[in-house]
Write an enzyme that holds these catalytic residues in place. Structure first.
Site, mmCIF file in Angstrom:
data_model
loop_
_atom_site.group_PDB
_atom_site.id
_atom_site.type_symbol
_atom_site.label_atom_id
_atom_site.label_comp_id
_atom_site.label_asym_id
_atom_site.label_seq_id
_atom_site.Cartn_x
_atom_site.Cartn_y
_atom_site.Cartn_z
ATOM 1 N N ARG A 34 0.973 22.697 -36.109
ATOM 2 C CA ARG A 34 2.293 22.623 -35.443
ATOM 3 C C ARG A 34 2.570 23.865 -34.596
ATOM 4 N NH1 ARG A 34 6.765 24.240 -39.837
ATOM 5 N NH2 ARG A 34 5.422 25.238 -41.382
ATOM 6 N N SER A 61 10.921 23.195 -37.811
ATOM 7 C CA SER A 61 9.761 22.660 -38.550
ATOM 8 C C SER A 61 8.677 22.165 -37.620
ATOM 9 C CB SER A 61 10.160 21.484 -39.448
ATOM 10 O OG SER A 61 11.383 21.686 -40.061
ATOM 11 N N GLU A 82 16.483 9.647 -33.717
ATOM 12 C CA GLU A 82 15.102 9.485 -33.244
ATOM 13 C C GLU A 82 14.960 8.361 -32.234
ATOM 14 O OE1 GLU A 82 15.996 9.650 -36.416
ATOM 15 O OE2 GLU A 82 15.144 11.539 -37.130
ATOM 16 N N PHE A 107 9.135 9.553 -38.688
ATOM 17 C CA PHE A 107 10.290 9.075 -37.925
ATOM 18 C C PHE A 107 9.985 9.030 -36.436
ATOM 19 C CE2 PHE A 107 11.870 11.802 -41.514
ATOM 20 C CZ PHE A 107 11.913 10.766 -42.423
ATOM 21 N N HIS A 133 4.388 16.978 -39.402
ATOM 22 C CA HIS A 133 4.317 16.611 -40.821
ATOM 23 C C HIS A 133 3.418 15.400 -41.032
ATOM 24 C CE1 HIS A 133 7.138 19.651 -41.632
ATOM 25 N NE2 HIS A 133 7.576 19.174 -42.761
ATOM 26 N N ASP A 141 7.828 17.411 -50.185
ATOM 27 C CA ASP A 141 8.861 16.489 -49.693
ATOM 28 C C ASP A 141 8.594 15.052 -50.136
ATOM 29 O OD1 ASP A 141 10.681 18.177 -48.534
ATOM 30 O OD2 ASP A 141 9.831 18.023 -46.512
ATOM 31 N N ARG A 191 1.893 20.179 -41.069
ATOM 32 C CA ARG A 191 2.811 21.217 -41.530
ATOM 33 C C ARG A 191 2.097 22.453 -42.097
ATOM 34 N NH1 ARG A 191 5.467 23.325 -45.959
ATOM 35 N NH2 ARG A 191 4.154 22.244 -47.471
#
Ligand code: TPP
Ligand code: TPP
Ligand code: MG
Ligand code: MG
Lengths: 339, 316, 339, 316
Positions: A34, A61, A82, A107, A133, A141, A191
């Site tokens: 990322r 993030s 989104e 998402f 992610h 998560d 991530r």
């Protein structure tokens, strides 16, 4: 070994090409992909005045925060929308901007699928979607946030480009390349810190696979951080006298069919490795090419049609069978099936 | 006419292998989790008593999070009073010892990331041992990072975590209760305020109002904070109350950190006929912990060991 | 021919099994599969008091209108809210109902993908989604309304069941079967009249493929109305002395792997036929099984990674290469590739 | 700093093969399409003139649909006055002969199924030959059943057809114009009323208001009809105006079948600063055709030959 120089990643491993033990993780350290995305956006922002970024309330993030800090006038917060952020990106693209919208991959591909299909893909709008992610390595998560289906969902849509770079540096290159091509595109990144092993001179071209290690006993076709796991597996197999080709399939769509066909013809046994469901993703794409062009036994390494769960990233990678040793075992199974 | 029936609760398909996380024994002793006696759910609980329970829930949130090493502090702490009122103020009907009792009222946490407060509330109500709170976010824990119905944790009615989805699920439950089973059950849901920007919230609102679901009460945790900053900077939401009124909800604004105001709001909601109710509960993110209070940067961070000590002092 | 009686569809064609010319479309007439869905819902409604239906403002197109008229108290209008209708269905399911929500397949799979993934599939909620207007044969409405990606999108999600019945009667059976199983499921059906050729005694079991015609020179694996096109192709090929097996893969997930493997082993050449993108759908699913179990040449008949467009249904089926003659040509290509 | 540039308009990738549909020559002659002189877009057009243009558009809608044999009659007829005002009342800036002129204002038809009215409007403005209206919904026609940008039809800014999407696209265009290029361009969008139940409408509304897009004007075709019935029976939407007000839009209610009221509304919208505008235009589905008037069953049906004759009489 010709390809080591061609691919330009292996001089810290040349020992390995003659079968010697290599130290695990001889890398340029570890860094999450990322960060490559975030830095790539800044490079694009410096280069082109019409590159704009849309925030989905997780800018810190997915590292769009870098662009936000550097170019506040070209960063637009969309809140947690989104679906509509994807539509706003479409409108920006049709007005001549190069819009990037990034959020968690679950998402970025599922909450806006109809929008990507019709407004981005059918519309051939120059929208760039960053899906962070990715994979089970999201960790604590848990299942809702572990994106394991995006490759299938994006791949089935006409006009889409789908890139899945293997490490931090390649993600940076891929982000820039995606910004400098026209058309709707999705870039997948993760991530957690993963080994950095490609170099400035490692070529990255959208639609072109890279052979990172030669070998004709079997071929591993991998994408994302699973490429490093595949290299580990391949170099360990060298010690057993098994010469495995490792292919970095950094673009899933358009797919580099020839490199896959050559691997099947020259190696006769294929393993695919992806941090994604084994259904309809990279493994599926490779299986389709082989069925059409050059049937060969394939073993799939990936998540086996189940949802994820909470846990430490490395713990989950082991439990869900996404490590170099899983790949090694798969290579041996595939080789047994050679005709 | 017969029903097509199948066991729905509990579902336990989410475990990967036999291993289960074991709570840290020293902490279990230190926190006196073993000897804990669950609180009673009763309309007679004084505001003072509910406040104490809310503080207890807050302390347990801190304990969950510091041990987990990741997770969301701000929203859970801010909404503890709402949970205390719902579960211990006689608002919701449930049987902690018989968690899947068919007659139970339903609660859906649409803002799934706020699960530490729900877990702490359920444990304090006796749905499961408090020691299990120390397994939050660990592999194969029933306390997933976002609620996972597939782990069969008593009190978890649905998986949530993708914002904007839980509300529609709750509306569907209320629809079943009011228009099909006509069983007089009440359904409650809690959303964040940043979460309101998801369009499905407004689709669900239209549906709840159209079907006159007066057995449905939603609470908005209006803390003006989300991940990237203040809600009005990230995406302007004011006036939330006007929006729900325009969507034909009976709408109540109250101080979400004030037990008596919350009680009154839930009582009013129960009396409304022909409309769903939305309680816009103004709270402070991180309420009760001085260095977290009203600071969006605590949305998704756990306290470290030192900060946890500080926090527990504030909450003593 | 044992399987003809087993599959119970072919006595109006038995002439064909000995290679004679068969009149095209010896059927029980034509009827759109969506009518089977509508009628199946009514049967379920009569059988179970807790079957409920959610309307998406196109009840007359996906035939939920039948249920609405018969059981107005168990029909709930959701307006045009595909995403939330899916969530409401989840809530109903978790409260013990058997909810069906139906709309056009493009929106039944793309507008609510995140909801299907998390609230239906991860939640293992007993939600039934009906996706109508499947395929290019939607006709004049054009690309936005022609669902060509749902099989990939639903197939990649764990816990989902995906059925694609081949004609009106099988759709009715499949709808009832989907209502009488527990778990999230998606059923795909179409708008235009297509040949009705299965009979009351033709078995339908979720997860089990049906062999509709025997043959060992090649096997056609098809779903939906493409099964009839495949039978046409197969019987025409009989005249050329080519004996082709026709498999009705009415369930895409869970997939009947054994029938696919047997076909590859016994026939050595496979053709897949689907009114869907050739990427990641039925063809992809078959290719994955073969790559893992028994590599064989496959030719894909389907839409070739492009969007559709307006036109008459039959006109579009020709232009997009979805007719029996396209399947015939594919069979010959596949047989040439036999080893 | 340079821009990354690439041709965006026109796109022509949607054609499948070289064949193009040929308009029915007899009808072209009968309707005098060959000799047609496009109408002028001018603020000076009298209300009477705009009304005549609207009726002309309605006649052409009937002609499109009866020839196509499928498609949507009700919404297009009901909204013809809105289109006449937008395109011929000097509201929108465009050059029909130079359709992709960069300075043009943008119009997005969020309710894509209503394209017959947009096609008829564009043809009457001279964007393309009126005879092409007779190719609606035929294979390889530039007039797709729902607008397809990939056919390169002049005046079609975006593919639409999946309800609730066009509005967000228009908001993105307005964002580019106001906050990046600062070019003073105005963006217009039209939605149906049933379409408002899609959550993306409300997400787009939040974004437009947050970014203070006063260069953005949306019109709601408030005809109280959708496919399954009256909107208030299918899913209650009233009050639409209250909803947009609560979402911080400058909101105007007017008679959408009255040219002067529409003119005033667009003029007011242009003068608003700091807020996007929503014009809730009350219309009748099928306006102008007696047997279609206010009847939701005409949402998605074309007239047959006899009905077309009747309709053209009503519209003479
Ligand atoms: C669909 C979806 N998008 C994004 C996220 C990531 N996310 C988790 S919480 C959050 C912020 C929510 O804000 P709010 O509802 O106000 O909760 P609070 O920060 O007050 O706890 C976001 C963006 C998510 N979980 N789901
Ligand atoms: C996402 C999506 N869902 C469903 C449809 C099918 N559909 C087309 S028009 C329509 C009704 C729209 O009602 P309204 O916006 O009031 O338009 P009107 O009937 O007044 O023309 C529906 C449900 C669609 N095109 N897109
Ligand atoms: Mg908040
Ligand atoms: Mg309408």
């Amino acid at each position: 070994m010709e390809t080591t120089t061609k691919s330009g990643i292996l001089d810290n491993m040349t020992v390995a090409t003659n079968g010697a033990q290599i130290p695990a993780f001889v890398t340029n350290g570890k860094k999450a992909t990322r960060f490559g995305f975030g830095e790539g956006l800044v490079v694009l922002g410096e280069k082109y005045e019409n590159v704009v970024v849309l925030g989905g309330d997780i800018t810190g993030s997915v590292m769009t925060s870098y662009f936000k800090d550097k170019f506040p006038d070209r960063f637009f917060s969309m809140g947690i929308t989104e679906a509509t952020a994807t539509l706003v990106a479409t409108g920006l693209a049709l007005s001549g901007m190069v819009p990037f919208f990034a959020t968690y991959g679950a998402f970025a591909s599922c909450r806006n699928t109809d929008m990507i299909r019709i407004s981005c893909a059918y519309n051939d709008a120059n929208v760039k979607i960053g899906g962070g992610h990715a994979g089970i390595s999201v960790g604590e998560d848990g299942a809702t946030h572990q994106a394991l289906e995006e490759m299938a969902i994006i791949r089935v849509l006409p006009n889409m480009t789908l890139v899945v770079p293997c490490d931090y540096l390649e993600t940076k290159k891929a982000t820039i390349a995606v910004g400098e091509m026209y058309g709707p595109a999705y870039i997948r990144f993760g991530r957690v810190d993963v080994p950095s092993f490609t170099r400035e001179d490692t070529p990255f071209v959208i639609g072109k696979a890279q052979i990172f290690k030669d070998g004709n006993d079997a071929a591993i076709i991998a994408c994302g951080p699973m490429v490093w796991e595949s290299l580990q597996a391949a170099y360990e197999l060298e010690n057993e006298g098994i010469h495995v080709r490792v292919i970095n399939m950094s673009t899933i769509k358009p797919l580099d069919r020839q490199t896959i066909i050559d691997a099947a013809k020259e190696c006769g046994a294929i393993v695919t490795a992806e941090e994604h469901q084994i259904t309809a993703g990279l493994g599926g794409a490779v299986a389709e090419v082989l069925a059409q062009e050059s049937p060969a036994p394939v073993e799939f390494v990936g998540v086996k049609d189940t949802f994820g769960g909470s846990g430490k990233a490395d713990e989950l990678m082991k439990i869900f069978g996404l490590t170099s040793s899983d790949i090694k075992a798969a290579v041996k199974r595939a080789m047994k099936r050679k005709r | 006419m017969p029903r097509f029936t199948h066991q729905i609760y509990p579902l336990e398909t989410g475990f990967h292998g036999p291993t289960r996380p074991i709570p840290n024994a020293d902490l279990v002793k230190q926190y006196e989790f073993d000897s804990f006696v669950p609180f009673k759910n009763s309309a007679d609980n004084s505001d003072q008593k509910l406040h104490e329970i809310a503080q207890q829930i807050r302390r347990d949130i801190i304990r969950e999070l510091v041990e987990a090493g990741s997770g969301h502090s701000g929203g859970p702490l801010g909404s503890a009073d709402i949970f205390a009122t719902l579960y211990f103020g006689g608002v919701m009907r449930y049987e902690a010892q018989n968690p899947w009792w068919p007659g139970r009222d339903r609660f859906i946490l649409s803002a799934g990331h706020m699960c530490p407060v729900l877990y702490a509330t359920l444990a304090n109500a006796g749905f499961f041992p408090k020691s299990e709170l120390l397994t939050l976010r660990k592999f194969n824990s029933r306390l997933q990072g976002h609620p996972g119905r597939d782990m069969g944790l008593p009190g978890i009615e649905s998986s949530t975590g993708s914002l904007g989805q839980g509300l529609g699920i709750a509306v569907g439950m209320a629809l079943a209760d009011k228009h099909v089973d006509k069983n007089g059950r009440r359904v409650f849901a809690l959303t964040g305020d940043g979460e309101l920007s998801e369009g499905e919230i407004w689709e669900a609102a239209l549906i709840a109002a159209h079907w006159e679901l007066d057995n449905f009460t939603m609470v908005v945790d209006r803390n003006y904070c989300q991940i990237d900053g203040r809600t009005e900077d990230v995406l302007k939401l004011d006036s939330v109350a006007d929006k729900f009124r325009a969507f034909n909800f009976h709408t109540i604004e109250c101080n979400g950190n004030d037990i008596s105001e919350l009680r009154a709001a839930f009582a009013e909601a129960k009396s409304v006929k022909g409309h769903p109710t939305c309680i816009v509960a103004k709270t402070f993110m991180g309420q009760g912990v001085s260095f977290m209070q009203d600071d969006y940067r605590w949305h998704g961070k756990p306290p470290n060991k030192e900060q946890a000590v500080e926090a527990l002092k504030d909450l003593a």
